[in-house]
Design an enzyme around this catalytic site. Sequence first.
Site, mmCIF file in Angstrom:
data_model
loop_
_atom_site.group_PDB
_atom_site.id
_atom_site.type_symbol
_atom_site.label_atom_id
_atom_site.label_comp_id
_atom_site.label_asym_id
_atom_site.label_seq_id
_atom_site.Cartn_x
_atom_site.Cartn_y
_atom_site.Cartn_z
ATOM 1 N N TYR A 54 0.835 -1.210 0.000
ATOM 2 C CA TYR A 54 0.000 0.000 0.000
ATOM 3 C C TYR A 54 0.865 1.254 0.000
ATOM 4 C CZ TYR A 54 -3.700 3.297 0.935
ATOM 5 O OH TYR A 54 -4.572 4.338 0.816
ATOM 6 N N PHE A 106 -7.256 22.851 -23.756
ATOM 7 C CA PHE A 106 -7.555 21.433 -23.867
ATOM 8 C C PHE A 106 -8.764 21.166 -22.976
ATOM 9 C CE2 PHE A 106 -7.402 16.905 -23.042
ATOM 10 C CZ PHE A 106 -7.501 16.472 -24.361
ATOM 11 N N THR A 107 -9.611 20.252 -23.415
ATOM 12 C CA THR A 107 -10.923 20.043 -22.785
ATOM 13 C C THR A 107 -10.844 19.847 -21.264
ATOM 14 O OG1 THR A 107 -10.711 17.720 -23.338
ATOM 15 C CG2 THR A 107 -11.942 19.096 -24.897
ATOM 16 N N ASP A 197 2.009 21.140 -19.648
ATOM 17 C CA ASP A 197 1.274 19.920 -19.965
ATOM 18 C C ASP A 197 2.179 19.112 -20.884
ATOM 19 O OD1 ASP A 197 -0.222 17.885 -21.032
ATOM 20 O OD2 ASP A 197 -2.053 19.071 -21.213
ATOM 21 N N LYS A 240 -0.012 8.675 -23.254
ATOM 22 C CA LYS A 240 0.376 9.031 -24.630
ATOM 23 C C LYS A 240 1.871 8.739 -24.822
ATOM 24 C CE LYS A 240 -3.556 11.502 -23.920
ATOM 25 N NZ LYS A 240 -4.359 11.362 -22.689
ATOM 26 N N ARG A 364 -13.270 17.089 -33.194
ATOM 27 C CA ARG A 364 -12.552 18.124 -32.456
ATOM 28 C C ARG A 364 -12.982 19.469 -33.026
ATOM 29 N NH1 ARG A 364 -10.210 16.324 -27.676
ATOM 30 N NH2 ARG A 364 -12.459 16.126 -27.597
ATOM 31 N N PHE A 430 -18.824 16.233 -25.343
ATOM 32 C CA PHE A 430 -18.478 15.416 -26.519
ATOM 33 C C PHE A 430 -18.387 13.932 -26.194
ATOM 34 C CE2 PHE A 430 -14.853 17.065 -24.320
ATOM 35 C CZ PHE A 430 -14.089 15.941 -24.117
HETATM 36 C C1 P61 Z 1 -6.764 12.348 -26.138
HETATM 37 F F1 P61 Z 1 -11.457 13.577 -26.383
HETATM 38 N N1 P61 Z 1 -5.996 13.341 -24.136
HETATM 39 O O1 P61 Z 1 -6.048 13.167 -26.747
HETATM 40 P P1 P61 Z 1 -6.098 12.003 -19.347
HETATM 41 N N2 P61 Z 1 -3.628 16.987 -21.707
HETATM 42 C C2 P61 Z 1 -3.555 16.598 -22.992
HETATM 43 C C3 P61 Z 1 -4.250 15.481 -23.400
HETATM 44 O O2 P61 Z 1 -4.167 15.109 -24.667
HETATM 45 C C4 P61 Z 1 -5.029 14.737 -22.458
HETATM 46 C C5 P61 Z 1 -5.062 15.189 -21.119
HETATM 47 C C6 P61 Z 1 -4.353 16.299 -20.774
HETATM 48 C C7 P61 Z 1 -6.798 12.438 -24.682
HETATM 49 C C8 P61 Z 1 -7.840 11.638 -23.935
HETATM 50 C C9 P61 Z 1 -9.068 12.478 -23.967
HETATM 51 O O3 P61 Z 1 -11.437 15.724 -24.827
HETATM 52 C C10 P61 Z 1 -10.784 14.598 -24.447
HETATM 53 O O4 P61 Z 1 -5.047 11.010 -19.043
HETATM 54 C C11 P61 Z 1 -2.749 17.389 -23.942
HETATM 55 O O5 P61 Z 1 -6.958 11.620 -20.498
HETATM 56 O O6 P61 Z 1 -6.883 12.376 -18.149
HETATM 57 C C12 P61 Z 1 -5.809 13.644 -22.863
HETATM 58 O O7 P61 Z 1 -5.261 13.288 -19.787
HETATM 59 C C13 P61 Z 1 -5.861 14.482 -20.079
HETATM 60 C C14 P61 Z 1 -9.862 12.485 -25.095
HETATM 61 C C15 P61 Z 1 -9.216 13.486 -23.037
HETATM 62 C C16 P61 Z 1 -10.721 13.535 -25.314
HETATM 63 C C17 P61 Z 1 -10.104 14.526 -23.267
HETATM 64 O O8 P61 Z 1 -7.422 11.469 -26.694
#
Ligand code: P61
Length: 438
Positions: A54, A106-107, A197, A240, A364, A430
């Site tokens: 843990y 970013f979303t 980020d 990623k 997007r 979305f």
């Molecule tokens: C993606 F449709 N990205 O690109 P988490 N910062 C950045 C990202 O690209 C990101 C996160 C933070 C995704 C997954 C996803 O609107 C969306 O690990 C530059 O996903 O929590 C994630 O990281 C967040 C798809 C997220 C989406 C949000 O596909």
Amino acid sequence: MTTPGQRKKALQEAGFNTFLLRSEDVYIDLLTDSGTSAMSDSQWAGMMQGDEAYAGSRNFYNLEKVIREVYGYQYIIPTHQGRGAENILSRILIRKGDIVPGNMYFTTTRLHQELAGGKFEDIIIDEAHDPESEFPFKGNVSLDKLDKLVQQYGAGRIPYVSIATSVNMAGGQPISMNNLKELRAYTSKHNIRIIHDMTRVAENAFFIQQREKGYEKKSVAAIVREICSYTDGATMSAKKDALVNIGGFLAVNDWHVFEEARNMVVVYEGLHTYGGLAGRDMEAMAIGIQESVSDDHIRARIGQVIYLGEKMIDYGIPIVRPIGGHGIFVDAKKFLPHIPQDCYPAQTLAAEIYLDSGIRTMERGVVSAGRKANGKNYYPKLELVRFTIPRRVYTQAHMDVIAESTLRVYERKARIKGLTMVYEPKYLRFFQARFQKL
Ligand code: P61
């Protein structure tokens, strides 16, 4: 493989939202490069060395060591994924009424900034909003735009500048080292932090190596280290660049911010030495981070994206230029000029591409952009369909199938009709919104 009839039914059941399709009904999955890459043999071997204590798992200390070595940040808190880190950091640094400038929204990042009481302001250069501009560093910040905010609100109301390396919503576009250095000089003068980020920092570093004077002979690893050195802290979705199926972290150099974050993580994620992850996940992440900065890996990864992009350009399909790091972004406004933005051209196009061949992509555009605090829709200039390429998964032959399928849809574009939204959730609409054909 599915039949056209099966796809039509699946799409209807999914409310014309590719997020709501079952993966079984998908042939080539380009929804995202997030958590969808293939782990290496070394990473899988690391999974077998999970220390599932843990507290104080040895995998945490391995991860901490690797993050210090590869990125140079001092204090590390694992989180279940990127948005877990965004939540904690936003709650600590942002106060009600603060302004958070950044190189395009970013979303999830913007939502956490807003939930913490802040307001995001876009300070990316204008070229980033133009799909046809060939500017090599469309992720750059406009220091003029930033300076205007500082003059208007005062530096005290700006807790940090939010900088993404490889700007996702702009099409995977890089920021230059020179721009980052200038931003560092400016923010130091005004005592403003830079929060990074770093989700796709290695891909950004590759473009610096390819395009920026003085970096031709530097390794991706060295460039990554230098990028991080100009920033004060970072949030990372390790799903990623870092080649894992789940995981992320928050990293900072300021002890006081770390201390607060270390305490807050136990509320939202888990103890500070696991942050919502299993020991084995942290081990796979530590190994993935090291693999992610290999020149050969990044060259092959982005080379595949470029192969697909060039094919699409040859076919006359309108895509965001220059070709970005993690996928191809088709310009839906140009592809379907007869569909107004209120009828969701990118959402429509993603649905049509799925219908043609079972390829899953992502909207997007106006759906992703969501609503402002006052309830009004954002109308982003970019209305795109993202063809995101997972790392180490697909072959060149898949890329050919993708381009050919998109061409078929392009040839019948005049007959395509738009959509209307029939269900809209409150947050990040979305993901779960539903649509009907007009
Ligand atoms: C993606 F449709 N990205 O690109 P988490 N910062 C950045 C990202 O690209 C990101 C996160 C933070 C995704 C997954 C996803 O609107 C969306 O690990 C530059 O996903 O929590 C994630 O990281 C967040 C798809 C997220 C989406 C949000 O596909």
